[in-house]
Design a protein around this motif. Structure first.
Motif, PDB file in Angstrom:
ATOM      1  N   LEU A   1       7.437   5.147   5.219  1.00  0.00           N
ATOM      2  CA  LEU A   1       6.036   5.178   5.643  1.00  0.00           C
ATOM      3  C   LEU A   1       5.681   3.950   6.479  1.00  0.00           C
ATOM      4  O   LEU A   1       4.984   4.057   7.490  1.00  0.00           O
ATOM      5  CB  LEU A   1       5.104   5.270   4.435  1.00  0.00           C
ATOM      6  CG  LEU A   1       5.050   6.619   3.737  1.00  0.00           C
ATOM      7  CD1 LEU A   1       4.329   6.502   2.403  1.00  0.00           C
ATOM      8  CD2 LEU A   1       4.386   7.661   4.622  1.00  0.00           C
ATOM      9  N   VAL A   2       6.168   2.791   6.073  1.00  0.00           N
ATOM     10  CA  VAL A   2       5.900   1.571   6.840  1.00  0.00           C
ATOM     11  C   VAL A   2       6.555   1.655   8.212  1.00  0.00           C
ATOM     12  O   VAL A   2       5.935   1.308   9.226  1.00  0.00           O
ATOM     13  CB  VAL A   2       6.360   0.310   6.066  1.00  0.00           C
ATOM     14  CG1 VAL A   2       6.287  -0.929   6.949  1.00  0.00           C
ATOM     15  CG2 VAL A   2       5.509   0.121   4.818  1.00  0.00           C
TER      16      VAL A   2
ATOM     17  N   SER B   1       0.834  -1.205   0.000  1.00  0.00           N
ATOM     18  CA  SER B   1       0.000   0.000   0.000  1.00  0.00           C
ATOM     19  C   SER B   1       0.867   1.253   0.000  1.00  0.00           C
ATOM     20  O   SER B   1       0.586   2.210  -0.727  1.00  0.00           O
ATOM     21  CB  SER B   1      -0.915   0.011   1.225  1.00  0.00           C
ATOM     22  OG  SER B   1      -1.842  -1.043   1.155  1.00  0.00           O
ATOM     23  N   ALA B   2       1.904   1.261   0.798  1.00  0.00           N
ATOM     24  CA  ALA B   2       2.801   2.418   0.860  1.00  0.00           C
ATOM     25  C   ALA B   2       3.479   2.647  -0.494  1.00  0.00           C
ATOM     26  O   ALA B   2       3.664   3.793  -0.914  1.00  0.00           O
ATOM     27  CB  ALA B   2       3.854   2.212   1.951  1.00  0.00           C
ATOM     28  N   TYR B   3       3.822   1.577  -1.178  1.00  0.00           N
ATOM     29  CA  TYR B   3       4.466   1.676  -2.485  1.00  0.00           C
ATOM     30  C   TYR B   3       3.546   2.362  -3.490  1.00  0.00           C
ATOM     31  O   TYR B   3       3.989   3.210  -4.272  1.00  0.00           O
ATOM     32  CB  TYR B   3       4.856   0.270  -2.965  1.00  0.00           C
ATOM     33  CG  TYR B   3       5.654   0.237  -4.235  1.00  0.00           C
ATOM     34  CD1 TYR B   3       7.026   0.488  -4.223  1.00  0.00           C
ATOM     35  CD2 TYR B   3       5.045  -0.065  -5.441  1.00  0.00           C
ATOM     36  CE1 TYR B   3       7.775   0.442  -5.386  1.00  0.00           C
ATOM     37  CE2 TYR B   3       5.790  -0.110  -6.624  1.00  0.00           C
ATOM     38  CZ  TYR B   3       7.143   0.148  -6.585  1.00  0.00           C
ATOM     39  OH  TYR B   3       7.880   0.109  -7.746  1.00  0.00           O
ATOM     40  N   VAL B   4       2.271   2.031  -3.457  1.00  0.00           N
ATOM     41  CA  VAL B   4       1.308   2.683  -4.353  1.00  0.00           C
ATOM     42  C   VAL B   4       1.166   4.154  -3.969  1.00  0.00           C
ATOM     43  O   VAL B   4       1.194   5.030  -4.827  1.00  0.00           O
ATOM     44  CB  VAL B   4      -0.060   1.966  -4.321  1.00  0.00           C
ATOM     45  CG1 VAL B   4      -1.113   2.762  -5.067  1.00  0.00           C
ATOM     46  CG2 VAL B   4       0.059   0.565  -4.906  1.00  0.00           C
TER      47      VAL B   4
ATOM     48  N   VAL C   1      -3.424   4.424   9.868  1.00  0.00           N
ATOM     49  CA  VAL C   1      -2.215   5.137  10.296  1.00  0.00           C
ATOM     50  C   VAL C   1      -1.293   5.372   9.101  1.00  0.00           C
ATOM     51  O   VAL C   1      -0.747   6.467   8.935  1.00  0.00           O
ATOM     52  CB  VAL C   1      -1.488   4.355  11.417  1.00  0.00           C
ATOM     53  CG1 VAL C   1      -0.119   4.949  11.707  1.00  0.00           C
ATOM     54  CG2 VAL C   1      -2.332   4.323  12.682  1.00  0.00           C
ATOM     55  N   LEU C   2      -1.148   4.368   8.234  1.00  0.00           N
ATOM     56  CA  LEU C   2      -0.298   4.495   7.054  1.00  0.00           C
ATOM     57  C   LEU C   2      -0.782   5.618   6.139  1.00  0.00           C
ATOM     58  O   LEU C   2       0.002   6.482   5.739  1.00  0.00           O
ATOM     59  CB  LEU C   2      -0.268   3.174   6.279  1.00  0.00           C
ATOM     60  CG  LEU C   2       0.457   3.219   4.934  1.00  0.00           C
ATOM     61  CD1 LEU C   2       1.958   3.325   5.151  1.00  0.00           C
ATOM     62  CD2 LEU C   2       0.116   1.993   4.110  1.00  0.00           C
ATOM     63  N   VAL C   3      -2.062   5.615   5.830  1.00  0.00           N
ATOM     64  CA  VAL C   3      -2.605   6.631   4.921  1.00  0.00           C
ATOM     65  C   VAL C   3      -2.480   8.016   5.536  1.00  0.00           C
ATOM     66  O   VAL C   3      -2.079   8.972   4.863  1.00  0.00           O
ATOM     67  CB  VAL C   3      -4.066   6.309   4.550  1.00  0.00           C
ATOM     68  CG1 VAL C   3      -4.709   7.458   3.794  1.00  0.00           C
ATOM     69  CG2 VAL C   3      -4.127   5.035   3.724  1.00  0.00           C
ATOM     70  N   ARG C   4      -2.765   8.139   6.804  1.00  0.00           N
ATOM     71  CA  ARG C   4      -2.657   9.451   7.465  1.00  0.00           C
ATOM     72  C   ARG C   4      -1.212   9.907   7.562  1.00  0.00           C
ATOM     73  O   ARG C   4      -0.922  11.099   7.430  1.00  0.00           O
ATOM     74  CB  ARG C   4      -3.331   9.408   8.828  1.00  0.00           C
ATOM     75  CG  ARG C   4      -4.847   9.324   8.697  1.00  0.00           C
ATOM     76  CD  ARG C   4      -5.534   9.317  10.023  1.00  0.00           C
ATOM     77  NE  ARG C   4      -6.980   9.181   9.837  1.00  0.00           N
ATOM     78  CZ  ARG C   4      -7.815   8.898  10.815  1.00  0.00           C
ATOM     79  NH1 ARG C   4      -7.379   8.741  12.043  1.00  0.00           N
ATOM     80  NH2 ARG C   4      -9.103   8.782  10.553  1.00  0.00           N
ATOM     81  N   ALA C   5      -0.285   8.982   7.765  1.00  0.00           N
ATOM     82  CA  ALA C   5       1.139   9.344   7.787  1.00  0.00           C
ATOM     83  C   ALA C   5       1.560   9.860   6.413  1.00  0.00           C
ATOM     84  O   ALA C   5       2.292  10.850   6.317  1.00  0.00           O
ATOM     85  CB  ALA C   5       1.993   8.140   8.196  1.00  0.00           C
TER      86      ALA C   5
ATOM     87  N   GLY D   1       5.692   4.412  -6.307  1.00  0.00           N
ATOM     88  CA  GLY D   1       6.843   3.612  -6.690  1.00  0.00           C
ATOM     89  C   GLY D   1       8.151   4.012  -6.042  1.00  0.00           C
ATOM     90  O   GLY D   1       9.182   3.401  -6.317  1.00  0.00           O
ATOM     91  N   ASP D   2       8.152   4.987  -5.177  1.00  0.00           N
ATOM     92  CA  ASP D   2       9.368   5.405  -4.470  1.00  0.00           C
ATOM     93  C   ASP D   2       9.585   4.423  -3.315  1.00  0.00           C
ATOM     94  O   ASP D   2       8.945   4.518  -2.274  1.00  0.00           O
ATOM     95  CB  ASP D   2       9.202   6.833  -3.950  1.00  0.00           C
ATOM     96  CG  ASP D   2      10.444   7.362  -3.240  1.00  0.00           C
ATOM     97  OD1 ASP D   2      11.283   6.555  -2.766  1.00  0.00           O
ATOM     98  OD2 ASP D   2      10.567   8.600  -3.122  1.00  0.00           O
ATOM     99  N   THR D   3      10.482   3.471  -3.521  1.00  0.00           N
ATOM    100  CA  THR D   3      10.689   2.415  -2.529  1.00  0.00           C
ATOM    101  C   THR D   3      11.181   2.955  -1.192  1.00  0.00           C
ATOM    102  O   THR D   3      10.804   2.444  -0.138  1.00  0.00           O
ATOM    103  CB  THR D   3      11.671   1.348  -3.044  1.00  0.00           C
ATOM    104  OG1 THR D   3      12.908   1.967  -3.373  1.00  0.00           O
ATOM    105  CG2 THR D   3      11.112   0.634  -4.261  1.00  0.00           C
ATOM    106  N   HIS D   4      12.008   3.974  -1.235  1.00  0.00           N
ATOM    107  CA  HIS D   4      12.545   4.527   0.008  1.00  0.00           C
ATOM    108  C   HIS D   4      11.453   5.214   0.818  1.00  0.00           C
ATOM    109  O   HIS D   4      11.365   5.038   2.043  1.00  0.00           O
ATOM    110  CB  HIS D   4      13.697   5.490  -0.286  1.00  0.00           C
ATOM    111  CG  HIS D   4      14.804   4.839  -1.039  1.00  0.00           C
ATOM    112  ND1 HIS D   4      15.599   3.858  -0.496  1.00  0.00           N
ATOM    113  CD2 HIS D   4      15.229   5.002  -2.315  1.00  0.00           C
ATOM    114  CE1 HIS D   4      16.479   3.448  -1.394  1.00  0.00           C
ATOM    115  NE2 HIS D   4      16.277   4.125  -2.509  1.00  0.00           N
ATOM    116  N   LEU D   5      10.613   5.978   0.148  1.00  0.00           N
ATOM    117  CA  LEU D   5       9.495   6.616   0.836  1.00  0.00           C
ATOM    118  C   LEU D   5       8.537   5.560   1.375  1.00  0.00           C
ATOM    119  O   LEU D   5       8.038   5.679   2.496  1.00  0.00           O
ATOM    120  CB  LEU D   5       8.756   7.586  -0.090  1.00  0.00           C
ATOM    121  CG  LEU D   5       7.522   8.271   0.498  1.00  0.00           C
ATOM    122  CD1 LEU D   5       7.859   9.043   1.780  1.00  0.00           C
ATOM    123  CD2 LEU D   5       6.880   9.191  -0.531  1.00  0.00           C
TER     124      LEU D   5
END
Length: 182
Positions: free
Chosen positions: A52-53, A37-40, A80-84, A44-48
Motif C-alpha cells: 500500500l505504501v 497507517s497502512a499497517y492499521v 491516496v493511501l486510504v483510497r488505494a 497487521g499484514d506487513t506485506h500488504l
C-alpha cells in the motif's frame, strides 16, 4: 543549472532534479507515518502495508507537481493511501485473510497484548469501517476531513464511525479487561 535539466517522469512528463529532490525529501519525512497507517488498515499484514505504501508513493510521484502545490502534501498522500486500500479491497474477489501470522518482530511493553487484541478486532471490520476509524481516531482527523478523504457525507462518517466502534466493542467482549495491566 541543476533544476533545468529534467529526468523523465511517468507519462512522459519532465520532472526536474529539484522536483525529484523535493519528492525524495517528502518520502524520507512521510514514509514511516504512511506505513503505520497502512499497517492499521491492513490489520497487521506487513506485506500488504508495504504494498500500500509503495502504491501510494508511486501515485504521489506520478502527480508530484500537483501534490507539491497542495495545501498539505501529507494529507494528499494519506488520502491516496486510504483510497488505494479501499480500491484494493473492492477488487479482491475473495475474503481470504491470513490468520495465525506472527509479527515480523517481537513486540514488547506492557500494552503488547492489548495492542494485538485491538489490531485483531479492527482487522475483522469491513475495510471502510477500518478506514473511518483510522482517519478519525488514529490520525485524529475531523469529521469533515474524513468525509472528504473517503468521499462520504459528514453524517455518514459519524454513523459509520459509531457503528464501527460498536462492532469493535462487541468483538472485544470481556477480553479487554483481562489485558489491561493492573
Amino acid at each position: 543549472m541543476h533544476g533545468e535539466h529534467g529526468t523523465r517522469g511517468t507519462g512522459g512528463k519532465r520532472v526536474t532534479s529539484a522536483q525529484e529532490d523535493a519528492y525524495l525529501e517528502f518520502v524520507a519525512e512521510r514514509a514511516r507515518a504512511l506505513y503505520r497507517s497502512a499497517y492499521v488498515l491492513a490489520a497487521g499484514d506487513t506485506h500488504l502495508a508495504e504494498d500500500l505504501v509503495q502504491e501510494t508513493l508511486g501515485r504521489v510521484y506520478a502527480h508530484w507537481k500537483r501534490v507539491a502545490r497542495a495545501d498539505s502534501p501529507a494529507a494528499y498522500a494519506q488520502t491516496v493511501l486510504v483510497r488505494a486500500f479501499l480500491s484494493l479491497r473492492r477488487r479482491r474477489s475473495t475474503g481470504e485473510r491470513p490468520v495465525g501470522d506472527l509479527p515480523d518482530r517481537a513486540a514488547s511493553g506492557p500494552d503488547t497484548a492489548l495492542r494485538l487484541t485491538l489490531l485483531d478486532a479492527i482487522g475483522r471490520l469491513p475495510p471502510r469501517d477500518r478506514a473511518v476509524l483510522l482517519l478519525r481516531y488514529w490520525e485524529d482527523r475531523s469529521i469533515e476531513e474524513t468525509g472528504r478523504m473517503l468521499r462520504m457525507s459528514n453524517s455518514a462518517v459519524r454513523s459509520q464511525g459509531t457503528r464501527a466502534l460498536v462492532r469493535v466493542r462487541a468483538l472485544l467482549g470481556d477480553s479487554l479487561t483481562d489485558l489491561v495491566p493492573r
